[in-house]
Enzyme design. Structure first.
Site: not given
Ligand SMILES: *Cc1c(COP(=O)(O)O)cnc(C)c1O
Length: 430
Positions: A107
């Site tokens: 993210k």
């Molecule tokens: C947010 C997150 C996900 C899921 O991603 P999405 O885009 O919400 O499907 C998977 N793994 C980690 C470590 C995350 O922080």
């Protein structure tokens, strides 16, 4: 490039408008008016470029001239200043390591791109910019770090009390300054509901320039396409490539679908989830049935109503057959998640986190011939230290990014999931 809501194609928005609005008021999601396609020549050229230039070229398609070229170049270079290596584990098995950024989760890419775009446009707005974000774990820290110290912007993070890991909590609650953390007595879905209600609230909208930082925001969502290009650039092969995406709100997977539409040769996606298997169930039955989320070891994927489903549904025009031909779903419980971590460690000497391990499991269980498989490793294993250490029976080291927040003071405000109290608090603070 213009944007419009999946629920209403008659009103168009600029990138800036969609960025600040976050969520259209008709409960749809913003999508670009079309997904730009790179020509064959452009694609071959992209293959020769370093990550930050790939990032610039991909984002340029979506932003056009709304951010000046040299500024956009500066932003993408800053956002993508850490490596995103594709690690080979076996002849046809790769892990795309998305965890080398400041908060050690994928993210960081979207979070940083968004904060810098908001900062770029904030100089021309008069109201205070307030970013509201609900997190089940990793979004909060990526957004908090992305915005920390950015002028004229305050960030409010809501997370479910007791349901994020200690380290995740520290990453959100030790920054202070323009970052406020609220722990809600409830689930992630309660947090998301409060945020969504906030966006529809006239009083809040009048006083603040409200914006979301969840993957529903186009500025978080679109840059995630970049690393799919970068991943395939690191591969010799160009066909029969399968990508498994550990998924919660499905922003990451949807960005992969967009990258494919832009011309990237990905044959199939695997939607790998924990027992919050709303999307795999949809693929099986054709019914999309949101449910309350259940908490698991892979807590960033504890989502009972995946928000980007709306973009997927829209992309495929509600055509289930077409959706099934491109995406296959698998789901795993906590025991299977631990087994997958162990398997990766024993068979490939590879240390994974619970989310990445679920991505790996989906790839392992996919039945196909002669394919090259990539799973996304979305968080650094040390963010889920307790689980990983228990499974491999060995201590693991914390990287510097995490060590640094251990000694800082943690501050967060406790609240129930009552919307009016939340609203009063916001109005009294800024
Ligand atoms: C947010 C997150 C996900 C899921 O991603 P999405 O885009 O919400 O499907 C998977 N793994 C980690 C470590 C995350 O922080």
């Amino acid at each position: 490039m213009n944007y419009y809501s999946t629920k209403n194609s008659s009103r168009s928005y600029s990138f800036k408008e969609a960025l600040f609005e976050g969520l259209p008021s008709d409960n749809g999601l913003f999508v670009p008016e079309n997904i730009p396609v790179f020509s064959k020549n452009e694609r071959s050229h992209l293959r020769t470029l370093p990550l930050e230039d790939v990032g610039y070229r991909v984002m340029k398609q979506y932003i056009g001239s709304e951010i000046e070229d040299h500024k956009l170049q500066e932003i993408t270079a800053e956002v993508l200043n850490f490596p995103i290596p594709l690690k080979q584990l076996d002849q046809n098995l790769y892990s795309l390591e998305l965890f080398h950024g400041p908060t050690l989760a994928f993210k960081d890419v979207g979070g940083r791109f968004m904060s810098r775009s908001i900062s770029y446009f904030s100089s021309s707005t008069t109201k205070k910019t307030l970013v509201l974000v609900a997190t089940s774990g990793d979004t909060g820290s990526a957004v908090a770090h992305g915005f920390h110290g950015v002028e004229n912007v305050d960030v409010v993070i809501l997370y479910p009390d007791g349901m994020v890991s200690e380290l995740q909590e520290l990453q959100m609650t030790t920054l202070g300054d323009n970052i406020t953390a609220i722990k809600i007595d409830g689930t992630f879905d309660d947090c998301q509901k409060l945020v969504k209600q906030g966006f529809l609230d006239k009083d809040l909208k009048e006083k603040y320039q409200l914006t979301s930082a969840n993957s529903i925001n186009i500025a978080r969502f679109l840059p995630q396409s970049i690393y799919y290009f970068h991943a395939l650039n690191q591969l010799e092969v160009t066909d029969n490539i399968i990508v498994s995406v550990p998924s919660g709100n499905f922003g990451n997977l949807t960005a992969g679908l967009y990258a494919r539409e832009m011309g990237l040769p990905i044959s199939k996606f695997i939607a790998s989830t924990n027992i919050n298997d709303i999307f795999p169930q949809y693929l099986n039955t054709g019914n999309f049935n949101p449910k309350p989320s259940i908490s698991t070891l892979s807590n960033a994927m504890d989502v009972g109503n995946p928000s980007n489903f709306e973009r997927i549904r829209y992309l495929f025009n509600d055509d289930l057959k077409k959706t099934r031909s491109l995406i296959q779903g698998f789901s795993y419980n906590d025991l299977q998640t631990k087994e997958a971590i162990k398997e990766l460690y024993q068979n490939y000497q590879y240390l994974s986190d619970p989310h990445g391990a679920i991505g790996y499991a989906g790839l392992r269980d996919y039945k196909g011939d002669n394919y090259t498989g990539i799973f996304l490793e979305t968080a650094h294993p040390s963010k889920f230290k307790d689980t990983v250490e228990e499974v491999i029976n060995k201590p693991i080291q914390l990287p510097l990014q995490l060590q640094s927040c251990l000694n800082k003071e943690s501050k967060s405000i406790k609240m129930t999931n009552n919307y009016n109290l939340f609203k009063e608090f916001i109005l009294s603070q800024w």
